[in-house]
Design an enzyme around this catalytic site. Structure first.
Site, mmCIF file in Angstrom:
data_model
loop_
_atom_site.group_PDB
_atom_site.id
_atom_site.type_symbol
_atom_site.label_atom_id
_atom_site.label_comp_id
_atom_site.label_asym_id
_atom_site.label_seq_id
_atom_site.Cartn_x
_atom_site.Cartn_y
_atom_site.Cartn_z
ATOM 1 N N GLU A 55 0.830 -1.220 0.000
ATOM 2 C CA GLU A 55 0.000 0.000 0.000
ATOM 3 C C GLU A 55 0.858 1.261 0.000
ATOM 4 O OE1 GLU A 55 -3.317 -0.026 2.766
ATOM 5 O OE2 GLU A 55 -3.289 2.150 2.891
ATOM 6 N N LYS A 238 -7.316 -0.808 11.596
ATOM 7 C CA LYS A 238 -6.723 -1.249 10.317
ATOM 8 C C LYS A 238 -5.495 -0.396 10.010
ATOM 9 C CE LYS A 238 -6.146 -1.330 5.661
ATOM 10 N NZ LYS A 238 -5.332 -0.417 4.841
ATOM 11 N N ASP A 254 3.960 -14.429 12.052
ATOM 12 C CA ASP A 254 2.593 -14.811 11.694
ATOM 13 C C ASP A 254 1.662 -13.627 11.963
ATOM 14 O OD1 ASP A 254 0.058 -15.855 11.490
ATOM 15 O OD2 ASP A 254 0.510 -17.696 12.583
ATOM 16 N N HIS A 365 -2.061 10.360 -0.449
ATOM 17 C CA HIS A 365 -2.343 9.107 -1.147
ATOM 18 C C HIS A 365 -2.309 9.323 -2.651
ATOM 19 C CE1 HIS A 365 -3.517 5.550 1.082
ATOM 20 N NE2 HIS A 365 -3.888 6.343 2.067
HETATM 21 C C1 MEV Z 1 -5.818 3.403 5.237
HETATM 22 O O1 MEV Z 1 -5.083 2.266 4.842
HETATM 23 C C2 MEV Z 1 -5.773 3.560 6.752
HETATM 24 C C3 MEV Z 1 -6.665 4.688 7.319
HETATM 25 O O2 MEV Z 1 -8.012 4.527 6.857
HETATM 26 C C4 MEV Z 1 -6.591 4.583 8.815
HETATM 27 C C5 MEV Z 1 -7.556 5.484 9.555
HETATM 28 O O3 MEV Z 1 -8.618 5.847 8.997
HETATM 29 O O4 MEV Z 1 -7.241 5.790 10.726
HETATM 30 C C6 MEV Z 1 -6.204 6.036 6.837
#
Ligand code: MEV
Length: 423
Positions: A55, A238, A254, A365
């Site tokens: 990513e 995430k 792992d 991004h």
């Molecule tokens: C994107 O990979 C991760 C984010 O969505 C995390 C977040 O919203 O805190 C930017």
């Protein structure tokens, strides 16, 4: 820092024969970029962080989070003992209370029966204790569950823990007068946790467009949102795992096990929540942002893919504190690795929250995404940056547009070259 041999190893990665010995039915290898997270100051030591990830923005983000943390003296980290849990499920137990008494009375015998790893025992690890849990009302009736606590030292320990569970089961069956069902580790390794914290002056967040004092307030609000709402918490966590998984992958650990444990831990009070805590602190008239991340982190530096993957050992070497890399070929210990990984998760989260509460996540991004689109469209060398810059300027990051721009760039390039050749 890396020797020529190590650089060659990084470029070549794993050959097909080695891959074929790691898993079954191998038809190829999937290569991921290995980036280096920069600026990390952890417990007073500087670290470079190897990160395997597909990513865009993650490596840049974590490095910017770590740079902010430096303004507060870097990360302070800690961890509990490297203790994993083996679960033995006991069914058809005629008297659960009596079984529990018998199990505790034979505690030393059970731990001895479970002690099947001479290497762990030599290092002072192995089975250290046990607990009995009652599940009186499952879909399959009442059950007893025995947890064995195994100190896994520098190993993640899955094999040692599963072996211990299987070895202790016959004695547990006898003591409980029941039947052993599953004998397997728990990935909710909540006795093997690591944490990282940081306190950063609000003025470190000052930028041309945003006041630091306002930004840190918004970051605390964003965290409160993720503590209260599982929908936001999933995205928030995430983002933490963008960084954590990348280090786990790079070091041959792992990552599914760590993810499973951390998500279960995030829901430990019955509601899924943010793994972090970000709060404002005021001292002597100045404001700072305090952050903390704590989670189960069962990682190893010996055994499994940490040994069999050729670049995992190298990644562990890269993780040694800067200044010590040249001195020895040894790698860092599992406990230190877990603490570094906690710091990486916190830095990643900080970078995401800062972007989300200021310019938004898309700007950064977009630039990296545009590069990917340019490459997908077939651009090479200088054309990648030229096409990506045009995509960003137009705010239209699509592969079709990248193809058009590449055609225009090539035509223009040809004209210029023809001009150069003309006498
Ligand atoms: C994107 O990979 C991760 C984010 O969505 C995390 C977040 O919203 O805190 C930017």
């Amino acid at each position: 820092m890396l020797s020529r041999q190590e650089s060659e190893l990084l470029a070549a990665s794993m050959d097909i024969d080695r891959a074929d010995k790691m898993v079954e039915n191998v038809v190829g290898r999937l290569v991921l970029p290995l980036g280096i997270g920069a600026n990390f100051l952890i417990d007073g030591q500087q670290h470079l962080i190897p990160m395997a990830i597909e990513e865009p923005s993650v490596v840049a983000g974590v490095s910017s989070g770590a740079l902010l943390a430096r303004a507060g003296g870097g990360f302070r980290t800690g961890s509990s003992e490297p203790v994993m849990i083996a679960q033995i499920q006991l069914l058809d137990v005629p008297d659960a209370a009596e079984a529990e008494r018998a199990i505790f009375a034979a505690r030393a015998q059970i731990l001895a029966a479970a002690d099947k790893s001479p290497t762990l025992s030599q290092l002072g690890g192995g089975p250290k204790g046990l607990e009995v849990r009652h599940l009186p009302d499952t879909q399959a009736g009442a059950m007893l569950v025995v947890h064995l606590f195994i100190d896994c030292h520098d190993a993640m320990g899955a094999n040692a823990v599963n072996t211990a569970a299987e070895a202790a089961a016959p004695l547990l069956e006898k003591l409980s007068r029941g039947r052993a069902g599953l004998r397997i580790l728990s990935n909710l390794s909540d006795r093997r946790r690591a944490w990282a914290q940081v306190e950063i002056p609000a003025k470190a967040f000052d930028s041309e467009e945003f006041h630091g004092a306002e930004t840190v307030e918004r970051i605390a609000e964003a965290n409160a949102f993720a503590v209260a709402d599982p929908y936001r918490a999933a995205t928030h966590n995430k983002g933490i795992f963008n960084g954590i998984d990348a280090v786990l992958l790079a070091t041959g650990n792992d990552w599914r096990a760590v993810e499973a444990g951390a998500h279960a831990w995030a829901a430990r009070d019955g509601r899924y929540r943010a793994l972090t805590d970000w709060q404002l602190r005021s001292r002597g008239g100045s404001t700072s942002l305090y952050g903390r991340l704590e989670l189960p982190l069962a990682v190893g530096v010996v055994g499994g893919a940490t040994r069999s993957h050729p670049t995992a050992q190298l990644a562990l070497r890269i993780l040694q504190p800067l200044g010590e890399g040249g001195k020895s070929a040894s790698v860092i210990g599992a406990e230190r690795l877990s603490r570094i990984i906690a710091a990486v998760g916190l830095a990643q989260n900080l970078a995401a929250l800062r972007a989300l509460t200021t310019t938004g996540i898309q700007e950064g991004h977009m630039r990296l995404h545009a590069r990917q689109m340019a490459v997908t469209a077939g651009a090479e060398g200088e054309a990648v940056e030229r096409v990506a810059a045009a995509l960003v300027a137009e705010k239209e990051i699509r592969v079709e547009r990248a193809r058009e721009l590449l055609r225009e760039y090539k035509a223009q390039d040809l004209k210029e070259r023809a001009g150069e050749l003309r006498p």
